[in-house]
Design an enzyme around this catalytic site. Sequence first.
Site, PDB file in Angstrom:
ATOM      1  N   TYR A  53       0.687  -1.297  -0.029  1.00  0.00           N
ATOM      2  CA  TYR A  53      -0.078   0.055  -0.128  1.00  0.00           C
ATOM      3  C   TYR A  53       0.878   1.291   0.021  1.00  0.00           C
ATOM      4  CZ  TYR A  53      -3.984  -2.799   0.168  1.00  0.00           C
ATOM      5  OH  TYR A  53      -5.232  -3.859  -0.120  1.00  0.00           O
ATOM      6  N   ASN A  89     -12.475   2.919  -6.203  1.00  0.00           N
ATOM      7  CA  ASN A  89     -11.045   2.868  -6.323  1.00  0.00           C
ATOM      8  C   ASN A  89     -10.708   3.444  -4.972  1.00  0.00           C
ATOM      9  OD1 ASN A  89     -11.187   2.172  -8.683  1.00  0.00           O
ATOM     10  ND2 ASN A  89     -11.106   4.369  -9.649  1.00  0.00           N
ATOM     11  N   ILE A  90      -9.428   3.221  -4.396  1.00  0.00           N
ATOM     12  CA  ILE A  90      -8.863   3.716  -3.311  1.00  0.00           C
ATOM     13  C   ILE A  90      -8.073   4.975  -3.266  1.00  0.00           C
ATOM     14  CG2 ILE A  90      -9.232   1.555  -2.013  1.00  0.00           C
ATOM     15  CD1 ILE A  90      -6.157   1.025  -2.422  1.00  0.00           C
ATOM     16  N   HIS A 106     -14.627   0.944  -1.033  1.00  0.00           N
ATOM     17  CA  HIS A 106     -13.528   0.105  -0.474  1.00  0.00           C
ATOM     18  C   HIS A 106     -12.431   0.969  -0.022  1.00  0.00           C
ATOM     19  CE1 HIS A 106     -14.608  -2.851  -3.968  1.00  0.00           C
ATOM     20  NE2 HIS A 106     -15.380  -2.818  -3.076  1.00  0.00           N
ATOM     21  N   CYS A 114      -6.813   2.156  12.924  1.00  0.00           N
ATOM     22  CA  CYS A 114      -6.480   1.387  13.767  1.00  0.00           C
ATOM     23  C   CYS A 114      -7.151   0.183  14.115  1.00  0.00           C
ATOM     24  CB  CYS A 114      -6.372   2.257  15.229  1.00  0.00           C
ATOM     25  SG  CYS A 114      -5.757   1.136  16.659  1.00  0.00           S
ATOM     26  N   ASN A 198     -17.086   1.127 -20.800  1.00  0.00           N
ATOM     27  CA  ASN A 198     -15.649   0.410 -20.442  1.00  0.00           C
ATOM     28  C   ASN A 198     -14.800   0.161 -21.733  1.00  0.00           C
ATOM     29  OD1 ASN A 198     -14.850  -0.873 -17.798  1.00  0.00           O
ATOM     30  ND2 ASN A 198     -14.571  -2.816 -19.128  1.00  0.00           N
ATOM     31  N   GLU A 200     -13.544  -2.425 -22.962  1.00  0.00           N
ATOM     32  CA  GLU A 200     -14.272  -3.566 -23.604  1.00  0.00           C
ATOM     33  C   GLU A 200     -15.269  -4.047 -22.705  1.00  0.00           C
ATOM     34  OE1 GLU A 200     -10.742  -6.126 -23.049  1.00  0.00           O
ATOM     35  OE2 GLU A 200     -11.268  -6.552 -21.094  1.00  0.00           O
ATOM     36  N   ALA A 216     -12.005   5.344 -20.982  1.00  0.00           N
ATOM     37  CA  ALA A 216     -12.724   6.263 -20.307  1.00  0.00           C
ATOM     38  C   ALA A 216     -12.409   7.930 -20.709  1.00  0.00           C
ATOM     39  CB  ALA A 216     -12.407   6.062 -18.817  1.00  0.00           C
TER      40      ALA A 216
END
Length: 232
Positions: A53, A89-90, A106, A114, A198, A200, A216
């Site tokens: 991350y 998306n993060i 997400h 914590c 999209n 595809e 996009a």
Amino acid sequence: MPEIVILTGAGLSAESGLGTFRDKDGLWTRYRLEDVATPQGFARDPARVHDFYNARRANCLNAAPNPAHFALARLSQHLGDDVLIVTQNIDNLLERAGARNVVHMHGELMRALCAQCGQRWDAPETMHATDPCPLCGAAAVRPDVVWFGEFPYHMDRIAGALADCALFVAVGTSGSVYPAAGFVQDAAMAGARTLELNLERSEIAADFDESRQGPASRLVPDWVDERLAARG
Ligand code: NAD
């Protein structure tokens, strides 16, 4: 309640240089999902998960929103509470483009959590397994992201919006991660028109009233222009 619900996935940020998960060169070809995106993987090796991350956060900080993020931002600024953007998306590229009414189902790369006391705060650029929680002091800090096997965030708000919207649009998502992959059916059942934008045809393209293919950065600004022109 919003008239339009937009679901976005990794394809929205692909042209900003942030890798998708399942495409040919996707992240899952280089990392094992079980190692870096599950509570069990974190329990086994928290340092490896933080490394993963930390790298995603560095990529995100070096990336810039693309025309698709800016187009969604423009739409959300024009329509206000008539639009809800639900993102898987993060990254924070939608916010950096100026988008409003964004919910991160997400979680967010730029936030820390914590695992001991539930405190949340802005994540530093680099996190370590030994960092103490600023509230309780436990060395139990993790990125505030939702891993496989955990419950997505904001589901009540999202379900309420899907049950009431007139238009559901999915952008850059493969339709392989539930519950997001089921949103098109929820919206259709509630009587909404459904549109997929999209690169595809996705795995669930047949569930949509219409599916448009292309990057996009082209499809989303075109569609936003259409919507705003239709409202006059
Ligand atoms: P995915 O990798 O499964 O699918 C991405 C989809 O986007 C594919 O269908 C692909 O054809 C399409 N795509 C690729 N490039 C595109 C482009 N330029 N324009 C339009 N479409 C394009 O991603 P997903 O469906 O979002 O998978 C869900 C999981 O991936 C989520 O859990 C999400 O948290 C995570 N994820 C997030 C990020 C991020 O925050 N930027 C990046 C990778 C993965």
